[in-house]
Motif scaffolding. Structure first.
Motif, short mmCIF file in Angstrom:
data_model
loop_
_atom_site.label_atom_id
_atom_site.label_comp_id
_atom_site.label_asym_id
_atom_site.label_seq_id
_atom_site.Cartn_x
_atom_site.Cartn_y
_atom_site.Cartn_z
N GLY A 35 0.81 -1.21 0.00
CA GLY A 35 0.00 0.00 0.00
C GLY A 35 0.84 1.26 0.00
N GLU A 36 0.58 2.15 0.94
CA GLU A 36 1.27 3.44 0.96
C GLU A 36 2.76 3.31 1.24
OE1 GLU A 36 0.63 5.27 5.36
OE2 GLU A 36 -1.19 5.11 4.13
N ASN A 37 3.21 2.13 1.62
CA ASN A 37 4.65 1.90 1.81
C ASN A 37 5.31 1.28 0.57
OD1 ASN A 37 4.72 2.80 4.57
ND2 ASN A 37 3.72 0.88 5.14
N TRP A 38 4.69 1.45 -0.56
CA TRP A 38 5.18 0.79 -1.78
C TRP A 38 6.58 1.26 -2.17
CZ3 TRP A 38 6.59 3.58 -6.06
CH2 TRP A 38 6.11 4.88 -6.20
N GLN A 39 6.94 2.50 -1.86
CA GLN A 39 8.25 3.01 -2.27
C GLN A 39 9.40 2.29 -1.55
OE1 GLN A 39 7.58 7.25 -1.70
NE2 GLN A 39 7.44 7.55 -3.92
N SER A 95 9.67 7.41 -9.97
CA SER A 95 8.80 6.92 -8.89
C SER A 95 8.90 7.79 -7.64
CB SER A 95 9.14 5.47 -8.56
OG SER A 95 10.40 5.38 -7.91
N ALA A 96 10.05 8.43 -7.45
CA ALA A 96 10.25 9.24 -6.24
C ALA A 96 9.31 10.43 -6.18
CB ALA A 96 11.71 9.70 -6.17
N SER A 97 8.82 10.86 -7.33
CA SER A 97 7.94 12.04 -7.36
C SER A 97 6.46 11.68 -7.25
CB SER A 97 8.17 12.81 -8.67
OG SER A 97 7.80 12.03 -9.79
N LEU A 98 6.16 10.40 -7.16
CA LEU A 98 4.76 9.96 -7.14
C LEU A 98 4.20 9.90 -5.72
CD1 LEU A 98 4.97 7.07 -9.78
CD2 LEU A 98 4.36 9.48 -10.15
N SER A 99 2.90 10.04 -5.63
CA SER A 99 2.22 9.97 -4.33
C SER A 99 2.30 8.56 -3.77
CB SER A 99 0.75 10.38 -4.48
OG SER A 99 0.04 10.08 -3.30
N LYS A 100 2.45 8.46 -2.47
CA LYS A 100 2.46 7.14 -1.84
C LYS A 100 1.06 6.63 -1.58
CE LYS A 100 2.91 8.68 3.00
NZ LYS A 100 3.73 8.54 4.22
N TYR A 101 0.06 7.46 -1.85
CA TYR A 101 -1.31 7.10 -1.51
C TYR A 101 -2.12 6.57 -2.69
CZ TYR A 101 -0.23 9.63 2.74
OH TYR A 101 0.35 10.05 3.90
N GLU A 102 -1.50 6.43 -3.85
CA GLU A 102 -2.20 5.85 -4.99
C GLU A 102 -1.25 4.99 -5.80
OE1 GLU A 102 -2.06 9.39 -8.28
OE2 GLU A 102 -3.49 9.62 -6.65
N SER A 103 -1.83 4.08 -6.56
CA SER A 103 -1.01 3.13 -7.31
C SER A 103 -0.05 3.85 -8.26
CB SER A 103 -1.91 2.20 -8.13
OG SER A 103 -1.13 1.42 -9.01
N PRO A 104 1.24 3.49 -8.22
CA PRO A 104 2.23 4.13 -9.10
C PRO A 104 2.24 3.53 -10.51
CG PRO A 104 3.31 2.50 -7.73
CD PRO A 104 1.86 2.53 -7.28
N GLU A 105 1.50 2.44 -10.71
CA GLU A 105 1.61 1.72 -11.98
C GLU A 105 1.28 2.56 -13.21
OE1 GLU A 105 -0.14 -2.22 -14.30
OE2 GLU A 105 -0.50 -1.98 -12.16
N PRO A 106 0.15 3.30 -13.25
CA PRO A 106 -0.16 4.04 -14.48
C PRO A 106 0.92 5.04 -14.88
CG PRO A 106 -2.09 3.91 -13.06
CD PRO A 106 -0.94 3.41 -12.25
#
Length: 352
Positions: free
Chosen positions: A76-80, A111-122
């Protein structure tokens, strides 16, 4: 002008999965494999389902997309944090091709610039597709730059496979050969079989025959006799890593070709995207050389051809010193007589 068939595309993203053309079974079978997880992608790179530095980089970028999907579902939000172990396994799959680490680092930065609260896949899929498209565009640019160096009716030799199968499409060394044939610059291509994996006989010969480019397959050890005959104009090869001074690591046997070419007055062209240049190293002695299993040399299709228990050396690459290279062709320009200073000029152009 000769119209060529559309070149092979060995890497596809379709139906939320990565699809790779299995290069281990070509040319006798065209088998597409589907990948749902990043560890399987790392194993595919290691076992040479996909090979060739640019193709490895593009494949790794899609591998990061799959790793991000896994990390999101598991953490989840710990995906990074969860994404780091699979990325390390991807990065370790083949050590020589710098495009692998380049692509992973570029995806990590994204990936570092993406939100941790939503899926990074798209978002990461968009970045991976951009890397994919950039590779095809770069190949076509290099193809024209390299073809412009050739005289009409040139006879050339290539080693290993640096074609559409080794990239996202069109090819590096074979991109030059394709474009050279279109432009009427190439009369005939000699193809080294390229032991021990036989990428020349299995892959390059197949690609050229698919498009009707005149070619002759030969044993690697026949190259010297061909050069001595006076027929050959250029040796055209790809690269897996280029040092900042122009020293180049490519498939084992390239260094021998370079020495033979220098003696016989045959020119040597290295064709590779700028992502293959490792600006962090001073020369070729700092390039890690992958050592592969001895069975690749002592067996063919699982059948022993050497005494059991024989000791085997099986380096996958060797390093050609810059002074043996006449031109390094990239999408940012051509470096003639590569050296530390000449390579710096290319870097300046790349940074503009």
């Amino acid at each position: 002008m000769t119209k060529l068939l559309q070149t092979i595309e060995p890497i596809l993203w379709r139906d939320e999965r990565l699809h790779l053309l299995d290069q281990r079974v070509l040319p006798h079978k065209e088998n597409w494999l589907e990948f749902h997880d990043s560890d399987a992608v790392a194993e595919a790179i290691k076992t040479m389902v996909v090979r060739g530095a640019p193709a490895i980089g593009v494949t790794a970028a899609y591998g990061v997309v799959l790793a991000a999907r896994e990390a999101w579902f598991s953490a989840g939000e710990n995906w990074q944090e969860a994404i780091n172990p699979p990325l390390k396994r991807l990065a370790a799959s083949r050590p020589t091709a710098v495009n692998l680490s380049w692509a992973i680092d570029r995806m990590k930065t994204a990936s570092a610039s993406l939100s941790k609260y939503e899926s990074p896949e798209p978002a990461l899929l968009t970045f991976a597709q951009q890397i994919h498209q950039e590779d095809v565009k770069a190949n076509r640019t290099m193809g024209q730059y390299g073809a412009d160096l050739l005289d009409n009716d040139s006879i050339v030799l290539t080693h290993c496979n640096a074609g559409a199968l080794a990239t996202a499409g069109f090819g590096t060394a074979l991109g030059v050969i394709r474009q050279g044939f279109i432009d009427g610059k190439i009369e005939h291509v000699y193809v080294d079989e390229t032991r021990p994996w036989l990428q020349g006989s299995r892959l390059t010969a197949w690609e050229l025959m698919q498009e009707g480019i005149p070619m002759t397959l030969q044993a690697d050890v026949a190259a010297g006799a061909l050069m001595a005959s006076g027929q050959l104009d250029w040796v055209i090869v790809g690269a897996d890593r280029i040092a900042s001074n122009g020293d180049t690591a490519n498939k084992i046997g390239t260094y021998s070709l370079a020495v033979l070419a220098k003696y016989h007055g045959v020119k040597l062209m290295v064709v590779a995207p700028t992502t293959t240049i490792d600006w962090s190293i001073d020369n070729g002695s700092q390039i890690p050389i992958e050592q592969r299993t001895g069975s690749e040399v002592s067996e063919i299709d699982g059948r022993p051809i050497a005494p059991s228990e024989v000791h085997v050396s099986n380096p996958a690459f060797d390093v050609t010193p810059a002074e043996l290279i006449d031109a390094i062709v990239t999408e940012s320009g051509v470096v003639r007589s590569p050296s530390k200073e000449n390579m710096k000029q290319l870097k300046s152009e790349e940074e503009k």
